[in-house]
Design an enzyme around this catalytic site. Structure first.
Site, PDB file in Angstrom:
ATOM      1  N   GLU A 194       0.773  -1.248  -0.063  1.00 26.40           N
ATOM      2  CA  GLU A 194       0.037   0.060  -0.021  1.00 26.40           C
ATOM      3  C   GLU A 194       0.876   1.364  -0.227  1.00 26.40           C
ATOM      4  O   GLU A 194       0.805   2.138   0.828  1.00 26.40           O
ATOM      5  CB  GLU A 194      -0.891  -0.037   1.400  1.00 26.40           C
ATOM      6  CG  GLU A 194      -2.021  -1.305   0.822  1.00 26.40           C
ATOM      7  CD  GLU A 194      -2.983  -0.916   2.251  1.00 26.40           C
ATOM      8  OE1 GLU A 194      -3.126  -0.205   2.810  1.00 26.40           O
ATOM      9  OE2 GLU A 194      -4.142  -1.717   2.093  1.00 26.40           O
ATOM     10  N   GLU A 315      -5.269  -8.423  -0.707  1.00 27.49           N
ATOM     11  CA  GLU A 315      -6.135  -8.333   0.409  1.00 27.49           C
ATOM     12  C   GLU A 315      -7.593  -7.821  -0.123  1.00 27.49           C
ATOM     13  O   GLU A 315      -7.601  -7.055  -0.869  1.00 27.49           O
ATOM     14  CB  GLU A 315      -5.573  -6.859   1.282  1.00 27.49           C
ATOM     15  CG  GLU A 315      -4.389  -7.159   2.030  1.00 27.49           C
ATOM     16  CD  GLU A 315      -3.824  -5.767   2.779  1.00 27.49           C
ATOM     17  OE1 GLU A 315      -4.840  -4.974   3.231  1.00 27.49           O
ATOM     18  OE2 GLU A 315      -2.547  -5.657   2.977  1.00 27.49           O
TER      19      GLU A 315
END
Length: 511
Positions: A194, A315
């Site tokens: 991320e 995810e």
């Protein structure tokens, strides 16, 4: 006026009855074969809340039965789940984790403050050796997420050497000194996590140069590395465009993408106390995965028509307001029939896009978000999501059977969603598996499939459902929801007809 009202009523009834509640499925012919990569069924274990400590890992002095500190009941449950890969140590935690803090004598390892998740202090007793040894016990492939946000290329380089090199090099000799002679040969590596957010709040243009730098200095040794670039947040298609355009294909094997089923990031709603309108919105957000995977794949196709680079959704899952954090830990939430629906439709989407989606990781494995396992001291339970993942593991490594699906609608307050989700495959033993989900919380739906091409005769099935969408397994009643034998189908003249109850997941096996 009376005539007008009669006309309106007749039109209304005509509209209702014209909406078929039968899903028509056509088995498509295809010149190519697509394997459903087993890694689509991967899991995720981050240093977050009670996932690692007091979840997976209780320490070797715990009265709870364990193997080198890892709970035996969790080992058994994950072995039965056939977990193909396990991602660790994050997540956001990965970009603050320095792997050398987690090796060597445990009483000499420095502590670390988990700045992302609760500000707790961890003693690093669960580190590289403990994780990779667990993966060996489980028969699962480790997926290590490297530190780009606060690390260095040298740090990641040396971690690869430490776990993959044979004795005779400095890092391999350090591993031997710490009790492990043979390398673990880890192939799957994330290059940061991320990077648009907790990994450093970077732009795609900035990160892509960092990625190339880190990937260049990652040594392969005797293991061919599968390097995964930190990918887009949901529908950030520009991020994928930049990565695919600017990273040489010799430096990249996978591009990540994250998407959580969240109604509203400001007010996520409760994990068990919700009504049908909230449930409907959750289904809408889960089904958006189809759009996201399709559009990211289209961008990847532009730069990689041969589909050499995989899309890795590392995810995904449902995310709600946490239950009592003081008692249960950060991001702990219960797991209901709603979560079973999320899991079923998401895995069907991944299966049907298996030409590009070749890996995914449910967040997370124990005590965090859409867990497959929950623990309370010595107690442990398996969630509805666990059972969906177990029912679906028959698709791992099987050949995708392409389908054309015409689904009826799940309608609520003039909004509608496709009610039925389906995917199918044939395994190496020529067993055909069809996984079906009916998300409609009120109505059963019928499914018709002409199975002449598949030659199905002997069919059996399993179903996961419960009377209410808010039902869940508790520590007081841990077997409330579990798979049961499913028999609501007929087959005659190559026509398979299935009746799916409301909010149900069904997997059929035929040969």
């Amino acid at each position: 006026m009376k005539k007008f009202l009669i006309t309106i009523i007749l039109l209304t009834f005509q509209n209702v009855f014209s909406q078929s509640n039968t899903t028509e499925i056509e088995v498509l012919k295809s010149d190519k074969t697509t394997e459903i990569n087993k890694n689509i069924y991967g899991h995720f274990a981050e240093h977050l809340g009670r996932c690692i400590y007091d979840g997976i890992y209780v320490g070797d002095k715990s009265p709870i039965a364990n193997t080198n500190g890892v709970r035996n009941d969790i080992i058994k449950a994950l072995q039965e789940l056939k977990v193909p890969n396990l991602r660790w140590p994050g997540g956001c935690f990965a970009d603050t984790y320095h792997w050398k803090d987690g090796i060597g004598a445990k009483n000499e390892r420095p502590s670390i403050v988990n700045r992302w998740w609760g500000g707790t202090t961890e003693n690093n007793s669960f580190g590289t050796h403990e994780f990779l040894d667990l993966c060996e016990i489980l028969g699962t492939e480790p997926y290590l997420a490297g530190n780009v946000g606060s690390g260095t290329p040298r740090e990641l380089d040396e971690w690869v050497q430490y776990v993959n090199y044979k004795p005779g090099s400095p890092m391999a000799d350090l591993r031997v000194k710490n009790g492990r002679k043979s390398p673990w040969n880890v192939s799957i590596w994330g290059v940061g996590n991320e990077m648009w957010g907790c990994g450093g709040n970077m732009t795609a243009e900035y990160y892509v140069n960092l990625y190339k730098q880190y990937a260049t200095f990652m040594p392969s040794g005797d293991s061919k590395l599968f390097r995964i670039a930190s990918g887009a947040n949901g529908d950030d298609y520009h991020w994928t465009e930049v990565l695919m355009r600017d990273i040489p294909k010799s430096l990249i094997e996978g591009v990540a993408m994250h998407w959580y089923t969240v109604i509203d990031w400001a007010k996520k709603g409760h994990s068990t106390n919700f009504d049908e309108s909230v449930y409907f919105e959750s289904m809408k957000q889960a089904l958006r995965m189809e759009e996201l995977v399709t559009k990211h794949s289209e961008i990847m196709d532009k730069y990689d028509p041969e589909k050499k680079v995989a899309l890795i959704v590392d995810e995904w899952g449902g995310w709600y307001e946490p239950d009592d954090t003081a008692k249960w830990g950060v991001l702990y939430q219960q797991n209901t029939i709603r979560d079973a629906m999320i899991a079923g439709v998401t895995l069907n989407i991944f299966n049907n896009h298996a030409d590009r989606v070749r890996g995914a990781n449910l967040a997370q494995v124990v005590n965090v978000l859409q867990s497959v396992i929950l623990t309370d001291k010595e107690k442990m339970l398996l969630t509805p999501t666990y059972y969906v993942m177990k029912m679906y593991n028959v698709h791992q490594g099987a050949q995708l059977i392409p389908l054309k699906i015409e689904s009826p609608k799940y309608v609520l307050d003039n909004n509608e969603l496709p009610a039925v989700s389906v995917s199918a495959s044939k395994d190496k033993n020529n067993l055909v598996h069809i996984s079906l989900v009916n998300i409609d919380s009120q109505k059963q739906n019928k499914v018709k499939i002409n199975v002449q091409q598949l030659g199905l005769k002997n069919i059996s099935g399993q179903i996961l459902t419960s009377p209410k969408i808010t039902d869940y397994n508790s520590f007081e009643n841990s077997d409330k929801i579990k798979p049961a034998v499913f028999k609501s189908f007929t087959i005659k003249n190559n026509q398979l007809e299935i009746t799916l109850p409301p909010h149900s997941v069904v997997v059929l096996e035929g040969k």
